[in-house]
Structures are given as C-alpha cells and as structure tokens.
Design a protein around this motif. Structure first.
Motif, mmCIF file in Angstrom:
data_model
loop_
_atom_site.group_PDB
_atom_site.id
_atom_site.type_symbol
_atom_site.label_atom_id
_atom_site.label_comp_id
_atom_site.label_asym_id
_atom_site.label_seq_id
_atom_site.Cartn_x
_atom_site.Cartn_y
_atom_site.Cartn_z
ATOM 1 N N TYR A 29 -15.549 -0.248 0.565
ATOM 2 C CA TYR A 29 -14.851 0.424 1.657
ATOM 3 C C TYR A 29 -15.698 1.550 2.225
ATOM 4 O O TYR A 29 -15.799 1.722 3.441
ATOM 5 C CB TYR A 29 -13.501 0.971 1.199
ATOM 6 C CG TYR A 29 -12.617 1.331 2.371
ATOM 7 C CD1 TYR A 29 -11.689 0.427 2.850
ATOM 8 C CD2 TYR A 29 -12.763 2.534 3.033
ATOM 9 C CE1 TYR A 29 -10.910 0.720 3.949
ATOM 10 C CE2 TYR A 29 -11.986 2.840 4.134
ATOM 11 C CZ TYR A 29 -11.067 1.926 4.587
ATOM 12 O OH TYR A 29 -10.304 2.219 5.692
ATOM 13 N N GLN A 33 -16.045 0.009 5.463
ATOM 14 C CA GLN A 33 -14.634 0.202 5.839
ATOM 15 C C GLN A 33 -13.840 -1.093 5.779
ATOM 16 O O GLN A 33 -13.003 -1.368 6.635
ATOM 17 C CB GLN A 33 -14.494 0.819 7.240
ATOM 18 C CG GLN A 33 -14.797 2.289 7.289
ATOM 19 C CD GLN A 33 -16.275 2.554 7.260
ATOM 20 O OE1 GLN A 33 -17.008 1.959 8.035
ATOM 21 N NE2 GLN A 33 -16.736 3.404 6.358
ATOM 22 N N ILE A 35 -11.375 -3.490 3.255
ATOM 23 C CA ILE A 35 -10.684 -3.691 1.989
ATOM 24 C C ILE A 35 -11.075 -5.088 1.516
ATOM 25 O O ILE A 35 -10.666 -6.084 2.099
ATOM 26 C CB ILE A 35 -9.162 -3.599 2.160
ATOM 27 C CG1 ILE A 35 -8.781 -2.202 2.645
ATOM 28 C CG2 ILE A 35 -8.467 -3.906 0.849
ATOM 29 C CD1 ILE A 35 -7.314 -2.052 2.959
ATOM 30 N N PHE A 37 -10.384 -7.767 -0.049
ATOM 31 C CA PHE A 37 -9.163 -8.293 -0.613
ATOM 32 C C PHE A 37 -9.443 -9.246 -1.778
ATOM 33 O O PHE A 37 -8.610 -9.431 -2.650
ATOM 34 C CB PHE A 37 -8.391 -9.023 0.483
ATOM 35 C CG PHE A 37 -6.934 -9.057 0.255
ATOM 36 C CD1 PHE A 37 -6.138 -7.996 0.653
ATOM 37 C CD2 PHE A 37 -6.342 -10.121 -0.369
ATOM 38 C CE1 PHE A 37 -4.783 -8.013 0.425
ATOM 39 C CE2 PHE A 37 -4.976 -10.140 -0.594
ATOM 40 C CZ PHE A 37 -4.200 -9.088 -0.199
ATOM 41 N N LEU A 231 -4.761 -5.188 -6.721
ATOM 42 C CA LEU A 231 -3.891 -4.311 -5.953
ATOM 43 C C LEU A 231 -3.745 -2.954 -6.626
ATOM 44 O O LEU A 231 -3.773 -1.906 -5.973
ATOM 45 C CB LEU A 231 -2.525 -4.976 -5.858
ATOM 46 C CG LEU A 231 -1.786 -4.767 -4.579
ATOM 47 C CD1 LEU A 231 -2.624 -5.209 -3.411
ATOM 48 C CD2 LEU A 231 -0.508 -5.567 -4.613
ATOM 49 N N PHE A 234 -6.942 -1.103 -6.269
ATOM 50 C CA PHE A 234 -7.062 -0.566 -4.913
ATOM 51 C C PHE A 234 -6.200 0.686 -4.767
ATOM 52 O O PHE A 234 -6.624 1.687 -4.180
ATOM 53 C CB PHE A 234 -6.651 -1.616 -3.874
ATOM 54 C CG PHE A 234 -6.679 -1.078 -2.488
ATOM 55 C CD1 PHE A 234 -7.881 -0.921 -1.825
ATOM 56 C CD2 PHE A 234 -5.513 -0.699 -1.843
ATOM 57 C CE1 PHE A 234 -7.917 -0.389 -0.552
ATOM 58 C CE2 PHE A 234 -5.544 -0.168 -0.576
ATOM 59 C CZ PHE A 234 -6.745 -0.015 0.077
ATOM 60 N N ILE A 242 -10.292 7.035 -0.951
ATOM 61 C CA ILE A 242 -11.119 5.835 -0.799
ATOM 62 C C ILE A 242 -12.488 6.197 -0.246
ATOM 63 O O ILE A 242 -12.620 7.069 0.594
ATOM 64 C CB ILE A 242 -10.409 4.779 0.063
ATOM 65 C CG1 ILE A 242 -11.124 3.442 -0.029
ATOM 66 C CG2 ILE A 242 -10.303 5.217 1.495
ATOM 67 C CD1 ILE A 242 -10.301 2.360 -0.585
ATOM 68 N N LEU A 287 0.860 4.316 -4.614
ATOM 69 C CA LEU A 287 0.088 3.970 -3.418
ATOM 70 C C LEU A 287 0.803 4.444 -2.155
ATOM 71 O O LEU A 287 0.225 5.123 -1.300
ATOM 72 C CB LEU A 287 -0.120 2.453 -3.366
ATOM 73 C CG LEU A 287 -0.799 1.933 -2.106
ATOM 74 C CD1 LEU A 287 -2.244 2.369 -2.060
ATOM 75 C CD2 LEU A 287 -0.703 0.419 -2.029
ATOM 76 N N ILE A 288 2.084 4.102 -2.039
ATOM 77 C CA ILE A 288 2.826 4.455 -0.831
ATOM 78 C C ILE A 288 2.940 5.970 -0.717
ATOM 79 O O ILE A 288 2.719 6.554 0.351
ATOM 80 C CB ILE A 288 4.213 3.779 -0.823
ATOM 81 C CG1 ILE A 288 4.032 2.268 -0.716
ATOM 82 C CG2 ILE A 288 5.072 4.297 0.323
ATOM 83 C CD1 ILE A 288 5.306 1.469 -0.737
ATOM 84 N N LEU A 291 -0.400 7.478 0.388
ATOM 85 C CA LEU A 291 -0.725 7.195 1.780
ATOM 86 C C LEU A 291 0.159 7.985 2.725
ATOM 87 O O LEU A 291 -0.258 8.378 3.810
ATOM 88 C CB LEU A 291 -0.595 5.698 2.058
ATOM 89 C CG LEU A 291 -1.725 4.855 1.488
ATOM 90 C CD1 LEU A 291 -1.486 3.389 1.762
ATOM 91 C CD2 LEU A 291 -3.056 5.284 2.064
ATOM 92 N N VAL A 292 1.387 8.233 2.312
ATOM 93 C CA VAL A 292 2.292 8.948 3.190
ATOM 94 C C VAL A 292 2.024 10.450 3.153
ATOM 95 O O VAL A 292 1.973 11.106 4.188
ATOM 96 C CB VAL A 292 3.753 8.660 2.808
ATOM 97 C CG1 VAL A 292 4.694 9.566 3.578
ATOM 98 C CG2 VAL A 292 4.085 7.207 3.090
ATOM 99 N N PRO A 295 -3.020 11.019 2.712
ATOM 100 C CA PRO A 295 -3.799 9.797 2.951
ATOM 101 C C PRO A 295 -5.269 9.934 2.583
ATOM 102 O O PRO A 295 -5.952 8.928 2.419
ATOM 103 C CB PRO A 295 -3.624 9.531 4.447
ATOM 104 C CG PRO A 295 -2.821 10.634 4.987
ATOM 105 C CD PRO A 295 -2.349 11.507 3.898
ATOM 106 N N GLY A 304 -7.452 9.508 7.483
ATOM 107 C CA GLY A 304 -6.876 8.163 7.518
ATOM 108 C C GLY A 304 -7.078 7.483 8.851
ATOM 109 O O GLY A 304 -7.364 6.305 8.912
ATOM 110 N N GLU A 305 -6.935 8.230 9.905
ATOM 111 C CA GLU A 305 -7.006 7.596 11.218
ATOM 112 C C GLU A 305 -8.090 8.244 12.042
ATOM 113 O O GLU A 305 -8.150 9.449 12.171
ATOM 114 C CB GLU A 305 -5.672 7.750 11.919
ATOM 115 C CG GLU A 305 -5.577 6.888 13.132
ATOM 116 C CD GLU A 305 -4.125 6.744 13.540
ATOM 117 O OE1 GLU A 305 -3.881 6.031 14.492
ATOM 118 O OE2 GLU A 305 -3.270 7.350 12.906
#
Lengths: 307, 353, 256
Positions: A29, A33, A35, A37, A231, A234, A242, A287-288, A291-292, A295, A304-305
C-alpha cells in the motif's frame, strides 16, 4: 489474573503473525496505494505448500526442526513466484487505471488462488503433522509453549530483517523514495518497476513464513483461511497506520491482544450474552472504529482522503 | 436514444415483453427446476441493479452488499415463520425488510462514506462479515436467529386465498408455485429497472455522476457529497433488503450459509462484468453469471465424465475460477464491461496520469 | 458600492510553512478584483480557505453580510461563491452540457420521488435546467460542443466550460483560478471580453492570474501577495509601480 496473562500470551503470539502479514499489506500500500486483496491467499498457499513438504518429509526421520525449515524454504520461493505473478499479471497493467480497477482485479486473483488451492489441497480441513512436540513452560499460572516462543521469535527476526533492508540498504532507500513520490524517484534514476516487483517479492516471502507459522500454531489449514486472516492483518495495518512499517507491527500485536482478551472476557462483560464465538468480530470493529475516528491509524501520517 | 425510431423501439419492447411472459411455460417443459433457476436469476438481477446504484452510479465499491440481502431475508423469516409464531402478510414485511436494510445502510454509511474508495470497500466487507457472524451466533442466550441451523418453514406469499406456494389452474393454464413467483419477480424487476433508469437520468443521478467523477469539484458546485453518497448507499441497501425478503419466501428456508462473502463478490462481478453504471449491462451480467453454474453442470460435467470417467473438478469450483478470471481479464482488457455505459467507457479507457 | 466580500486577518499554516499571514482585503459589488503574486505566494491557499476546502487558523471571511466561517464547500457554493480550479477539474467523462447542468444542482430541488415519478413540477425544473445550461454554454461561446465529453474539449474550451459550470450556480462572486493559463493571445482576449461581460451582467469577480496584461487590463483593483503576506493593494497602475511589488517579482530591491 492468570487468565489475563494467558490471553495476553496467546494474543501476542497470534498478533505477531498478524504483524508479519500486515507488513505485506502496508509495504504494497505504501508504495502503490493498492490494497493487495490477494495477500491473504499468498499466506494460505505458503501454509499449504509447507504442509505438503512437511507431510512428505515427516516419516523420513529427520530432525523436526529441519523438516519445518525445509517446508518453509520451499514455501518461500513458491509464494514469491505467486507474489511476482500477481503484480505482473493483475496489477502492473492497471497501474494508471482508476483506483477501483486494480482492487477488483485483486479480488479476482484472490478468488482464483483460493480455488486453485481447493483443487490441489481439497476443501477439507488439513491437519499439520505434529512433528514438533509442544513443550509447555509455566509463567505463574499461565503457559507458554515452545511453539509460541518460536513464532514470536521468528516474527521479531523477520521484522528486524525487514527494518534493516528498508532503513539501512540502498534498495530500502529506493523503496522509501518510491513510496514518497514515484515520479520524482523515477527522475532520480530509481527503476520503479523493479522496486515495486521487489516489494511484492518481500511481502510474499513474509506471507510464506506467516503461513507456516499459522499452520503450525493452529495445527490445521483450510483453503478459506487466507481471506479472514488477510482481512484481520489488513485491519492491523490500518490500525497502525497504513504505509507505516512500525505501525503494522504495532497494529498486528495490538489486534492479536485485543482479540484474545476480547474473546476471553466478552462473556464476563456482557453477562454471557456474547461468547468467544464473537472473536472474529473484534478485528472488524477495530477496523471500522479506526477508520471512522482516526483514519491515519496510530502511527500514520497519511491523510485518508487526498484532494 | 430519444426519439430514434420510436415505433421500432415499442415493437421490440413488446416482443421482449411477450417472450418474458411466455417464458415460464416454455421453461416448465424442460422441468420446474428451470423456472426456479430463472427465479433465482431474477433475484440476482435485482441485487445487481441495487448494487449498481452504489458501485455504478455513485462509484462506491461495496463488498458487503449481501449483508443487506441477509437482513431483508431474516426480517421476512422471523416475521413469517413458526420460529416466533408470527405470520405477518408479505406486503407488510417486504417493506419492513427494505426499511431495516436501509437503516443499517445509513448506520454503516454515515460514518464511513467520507473514506476513500478502497477503504470503504474493506469496511463494507467487514460489515458483511459482522452481520453474518451475528446471524450465526444470535441463538444464545435468547434464540433470535436460530444460529447456523437457520430458519425454516417460512411462509410463502399469500394474498387472501391466493397462495404462491400452491399450484392452481387459471384460464385453463397451470400455474405452479414457482411460476407465480416468476411473475411477481418479473413485476418487481420491471419496477426496479424503471426506478433506476429514471434515477440515472435526473438531478440526483447527475449528482451521483459528479461525485463519481470528481468529488472535490462536485462539492465546489454545491453538492452535499456526504448526503448524496448516503442516498445511493441507502437505496442500494433497500433494494438488497427487498430482494432478501423475496428470497426467504421463495426458498422457504434460510441460514447464514446463504450470505457468505463469496455471494457479495459474485454480485460485484455481475455488475463489473456487465458494465458498471449501465442498467442493461448489469442485467446481462447478472443473467450470464447466475445461469453459469447450471450451464456448466450440463456441459462440463458430462464432458469430464466421458473423458476421465468421473468428475474431476466440481462445476462450482470451475465457476469460481471463471469468476475470478473474468474479473481480472475484464479489468485489464474491457474495463467498462460487456455493455459499457457510454460515460463509464470513456472514463475507464482513459489513462489517468 | 457596497461590500460583497471582506477578509480580515486570514492566516493558515501547513506543517511548518506559514502559507498565509493575516491577510485582509475587501471586494465591492461589481468589481473585478485581481489577486496576484509570485508562485507560492498563497493565492490558491486563499481560494481554498475562501471556498471552505481548508479552515483558516485565524481570521474570517464575511460574505454578503454574513460570516462564512466554518461553512463546508457545498455550503459556500450555496451562499453564492463559485470557483474554477487552477488544474481544471471538470467531470471529464460527462458531456459539456451535463457539466453545466450539474452546476444547477444547488439551485434546484427535485429529489428521488420527483426523479421516479417525473411529475409536472420535476419535468418543468428539468427542462429549465437544460435550457439554462444551454444558455450558459452559448454565453461562454461553446454551445456547439454541448454534447462532447468535457475531457475531450480543447484546453481553452475546457476553461470556458468551467466558467459556465460555475456560473450555473448563480454566484454573487465568481472566483477564477488562473483562467488564462495555457491560452494563446486571441483566446485570452476573448476571455477578457467574457469577464467584462460577466461583470456587466452583475457578477463580481475575484481573479487569480499570472497574465499581467490581462490583470492590468481588466481588474479594478489588485491585491499582491508575497510569501503569504499582503504587500500591496490598489488600482493596477499604482500597484505596478510599487517598489515592494517590483522587488517581489524581480527578486531584487527596485532602484530608488
């Protein structure tokens, strides 16, 4: 208290495996960049190949350690070949495509690898031959086995080795430069394609070792084990931040501990409404939540963005 | 499309309509099993159309879509089966299921939709697994979902004395249970197609396109991107929940087994294969991939048996290998799918620097 | 002339870099207000702060009598500020017409129900959106390309399309980030006429531009930034002679 220490030991063991797998995600990553999978499936293939070699050599009367080492030594090049193939066939042609394209391609590769494994090793659970006798050592009321010690030690060695490569060699410098800014690194004479391929090779080698460790720890392997493990790893990489190598290590161990403690205590906390069969939920919750709420992960600086 | 040979278009649509109406009777000649298979194919079409709103229109990759299908199915199963002794009518439960799925979609989407695309993919995947794990385990200490055994003896659709589970003869034609469901599903599919096509060509549809193309620019044009993404997510979830309820009724039995990760990925591949964003392409993708296992069963199996004397590779495995291969090859050689939407095609063919 | 935009003491840091330091200025209704300065002076940062992409560390903007502070980008657009981007950000795969139609989003209302039912109010709104979008394409002079993909248009047309898309939001203030970049002399001349026409039709313009001839020719007043600080402001003719401005551009103190 004994239960706590016991869960801690189990958590650190599993967590160090997560950490080794998480390094693979985070390296790839960090550099492109993406993932990857299919990384969990590379771990799976590592476990399966090692299983076949160990099963074949086990009756030969060799010292057990040598048998496991042989299994690992075969698994590593096989996984490296797969990792390289993944990059060449599924990702490199899509390097400039929109972001979702390589991810979808990666999902396709993961399905393919999983079902190839099914064809070769059947859809049944496969029992690893128990050639290394599990020796328990007592710490207070808790137990740590020689296998657990070996797993933790191997993981630490792998991480140290990786850190040496990344922070102390020319190759590592080129990798970090590429991760920073591919275009500029290219202008400075770094062969981007080679660096990306090498990143996949290293990640795959780590995955192979992780596969052997998982197989020996649980004593069983299954063609679907890669996706869940991947998963979780990750999630560990995201937890640590990351793209950040120390972050992946920290995230892996933390996630292992959270899982083990969570599984051990969830019954007590919820008045036995939820039992240890919810163990797998923790990784996703973590994870959630990460990220929330954060991030960038614990150690990450990447935003994150990007706009 | 507008105004080009309108008469011809209507005639074509009429012919397709007649073919679709007559289809179950043709299929019934080959066996009722084929009507059932067709029904499940339509369910997949519904799922793929729902996911297409999320993936194709708004450009958000959802890898846990099957969770909404599961929610709809369990709502139906729990409210219309002996498990709780509840037998509510289907026309009440189907909307409830869609609503519950929608609610979960909003709960998941509200905090996560600000994430970049690939993170969102993983979060939704995790969400799908969480839902499945809960369905598997919520049998203790209070038995809500009946765990891995699942819920059985689920009520079929009933409307007054009209029971979708029973055969009857109308106008001299024999209508078996699956044939009745076929017509119901067909009507649902038409409705969903109608809704999605109209949505795509509207102010909302354009806002989705804008978000998919360039979120920063969309924001600067005054589009509340968080809300518009949430809308796509919630609509996709409701369609999934709706399809889930119908699945429970048709199947009569559900368990967490039906809602595994592979199912989510299958729906994604249908959308990808057909052409993200193109309603007709997505339908084609769903039809192709849902009939694939049956076709393989009738082709690969006999071939293997005649050559090797036994079946070496199960059709299920071949199917999955083909899925995987299709996803890789399509992304590489035909990224816009079999029937690309005109817009998508330009975007995916273009090399972004 | 009444004030439309007022910036007071706006500052912003990025990591260790002070991108803007206490910048204040005000723009009156009907003005064309230039924003110039060497590369890295903080012009685009100021745009991003104004349009809500970043939040200022200190200072605030007042717009049309209301504070803009803490508004999200889409709320800024709703308040009446529309912008273009230095590195063109069109919806490249949509047609030129669709791009402008998307600009109408913020001034229209149709929701899901309207989209599905297509009631008469929705149909009227949809027709009005399309009509207005066509008008705007005509206005900026690229109506002939309405159905071409935005990404495939020639560079100058893409710049014009971005302006049309921004105008579609009915802005009170149109903020243009280097609209003449990459244009040849005749295109720049046409752009100048377009800017003057937009102003004449009642829209105030904030213009970042490197083309000094354009800036000097079209702007009523100019603000000069250097290293994130305001070094001069005034009519173009005066600013041009300001020794600090000359120093900033030429890198040497101007001969006294």
């Amino acid at each position: 208290m004994d239960i706590f220490i016991q869960q801690l030991i189990n958590g650190v063991t599993l967590g160090s495996v997560y950490a080794v797998v998480a390094l693979g995600y985070t390296m790839v990553y960090g550099i492109i960049q993406l993932i990857n999978f299919a990384h969990g499936e590379v771990v799976l293939i590592g476990a399966m190949v090692a299983f076949s070699v160990i099963t074949a050599l086990a009756p030969g009367g060799w010292p057990p350690l040598m048998v496991v080492a042989a299994g690992t030594m075969v698994a590593i090049p096989v996984c490296m070949a797969i990792g390289y193939g993944l990059e060449r066939a599924a990702y490199r042609p899509l390097r400039n495509a929109p972001r979702l394209a390589p991810l979808i391609s990666a999902i396709g590769m993961s399905i393919i690898l999983q079902h190839l494994a099914l064809l070769v090793w059947s859809r049944n659970f496969i029992a690893f031959p128990q050639i290394i006798r599990s020796e328990p050592y007592h710490i207070g009321g808790a137990i740590i086995t020689n296998v657990q010690i070996a797993i933790i030690a191997t993981s630490v060695a792998m991480m140290a080795g990786l850190a040496l490569i990344v922070y102390r060699t020319r190759l590592g410098t080129a990798m970090r430069a590429t991760a920073q800014n591919q275009h500029v690194a290219g202008l400075m004479g770094v062969d981007i394609n080679r660096i990306i391929a090498v990143t996949f090779l290293i990640a795959a080698a780590l995955a192979a070792v992780a596969g052997v460790m998982v197989g020996s720890y649980y004593g069983i392997a299954h063609y679907q084990m890669g996706s869940l493990l991947g998963l979780k790893a990750f999630s560990a990489a995201v937890l640590g931040g990351i793209g950040n190598l120390p972050g992946a290590m920290l995230g892996g161990v933390l996630l292992g501990v959270v899982e083990a403690l969570g599984a051990g205590y969830i019954g007590d906390f919820t008045d036995n409404w939820f039992g240890s069969n919810y163990q797998d939920v923790f990784a996703f919750m973590v994870l959630i939540a990460v990220l929330v709420f954060r991030p960038t992960g614990l150690l990450g600086e990447r935003v994150g963005e990007r706009t | 499309m507008k105004g080009r040979h309108p008469a011809l278009v209507w005639v074509g649509a009429g012919l397709v309509g007649i073919a679709l109406l007559a289809l179950p009777f043709a299929l019934a000649q080959a066996g009722t099993a084929w009507v059932r298979i067709t029904n499940f194919a339509i369910l997949y079409v519904l799922l793929a159309l729902g996911l297409n709103i999320v993936v194709g229109f708004a450009g958000l990759l959802d890898l846990g879509y099957i969770a909404f299908y599961a929610l709809g199915a369990y709502v139906y199963a729990l409210l219309a089966s002996p498990h709780f002794g509840l037998h509510l009518p289907f026309w009440l439960i189907l909307p409830i299921g869609a609503l519950v799925a929608c609610l979960f979609g909003v709960l998941l989407g509200a905090p996560t939709l600000k994430l970049r695309g690939d993170y969102l993919a993983i979060v939704t995947l995790g969400f799908g697994e969480i839902i499945r794990i809960f369905l598997n385990n919520l049998s203790q200490p209070v038995n809500i979902t009946n765990g891995p055994q699942g819920v059985s003896r689920i009520d079929p659709f009933r409307f007054g004395g009209f029971d979708f589970g029973k055969s009857e003869t109308l106008f001299g034609l024999a209508f078996s249970g699956p044939v009745k469901y076929y017509y119901f599903l067909l009507a649902m599919m038409m409705a969903v197609i109608f809704v999605t096509v109209r949505l795509q060509d509207s102010r909302i549809g354009r806002a989705w396109e804008a978000v998919r193309e360039d979120e920063t620019a969309a924001r600067a044009m005054g589009i509340n991107t968080t809300n518009i993404k949430l809308l796509a997510f919630a609509m996709g979830a409701s369609f999934g929940g709706l399809a889930g309820g119908m699945f429970a009724a048709i199947q009569g039995f559900i368990s967490p087994e039906s809602f595994v990760l592979v199912e989510s990925i299958m729906v994604v591949s249908m959308v990808v294969l057909g052409g993200m964003g193109n309603v007709w392409g997505v339908i084609l993708g769903a039809v192709l991939l849902s009939f694939a296992p049956e076709v393989l069963r009738y082709t690969v199996e006999p071939v293997q048996k005649s050559i090797f004397g036994k079946s070496l590779i199960e059709p299920e495995v071949i199917r999955m290998l083909l899925f995987g291969l299709a996803m890789v090859l399509i992304m590489r050689f035909r990224p816009a799918g079999l029937l690309p939407s005109a817009v998508r095609k330009r975007e995916l063919a273009e090399r972004k620097g | 002339m009444s004030l439309l935009l007022e910036a007071s003491g706006v500052s912003r840091r990025f990591g260790g870099v002070q991108a803007l330091t206490g910048v204040s200025f005000s723009i009156s209704r009907g003005e064309i207000y230039g924003l110039i300065g060497p590369n890295g002076a903080g012009k685009t940062t100021l745009f991003n702060l104004l349009t809500g992409i970043y939040l200022p560390d200190e200072g605030s903007f007042g717009f049309d009598g209301h504070p803009l502070s803490r508004l999200k980008p889409h709320q800024v657009a709703e308040a009446g500020i529309a912008r273009t981007f230095q590195n063109i950000r069109l919806f490249a795969n949509l047609s030129a017409l669709e791009n402008v139609m998307i600009g109408r989003h913020v001034r229209t209302r149709a929701g899901v129900l309207g989209a599905v039912l297509r009631d008469s109010a929705t149909r009227r709104e949809e027709a009005a959106i399309e009509r207005r979008a066509l008008e705007l394409l005509e206005y900026v002079g690229i109506a002939a390309r309405a159905n071409e993909a935005a990404g495939g248009l020639p560079y100058g047309d893409q710049r014009r399309l971005e302006i049309a898309r921004a105008l579609a939001t009915d802005p009170k203030l149109l903020a243009l980030d280097e609209p003449a970049a990459g244009m040849n002399a005749s295109e720049t001349l046409a752009l100048r006429k377009l800017l003057e026409r937009i102003r004449a039709d009642g829209t105030t313009i904030l213009l970042i531009e490197h083309d000094m001839k354009l800036v000097m020719g079209v702007c009523d007043r100019v603000l000069v930034l250097d290293y994130g600080e305001r070094i001069a402001e005034g009519p173009p003719g005066e600013v041009q002679k300001d020794p600090r401005v000359i120093e900033a551009y030429l890198g040497v103190p101007a001969a006294a």
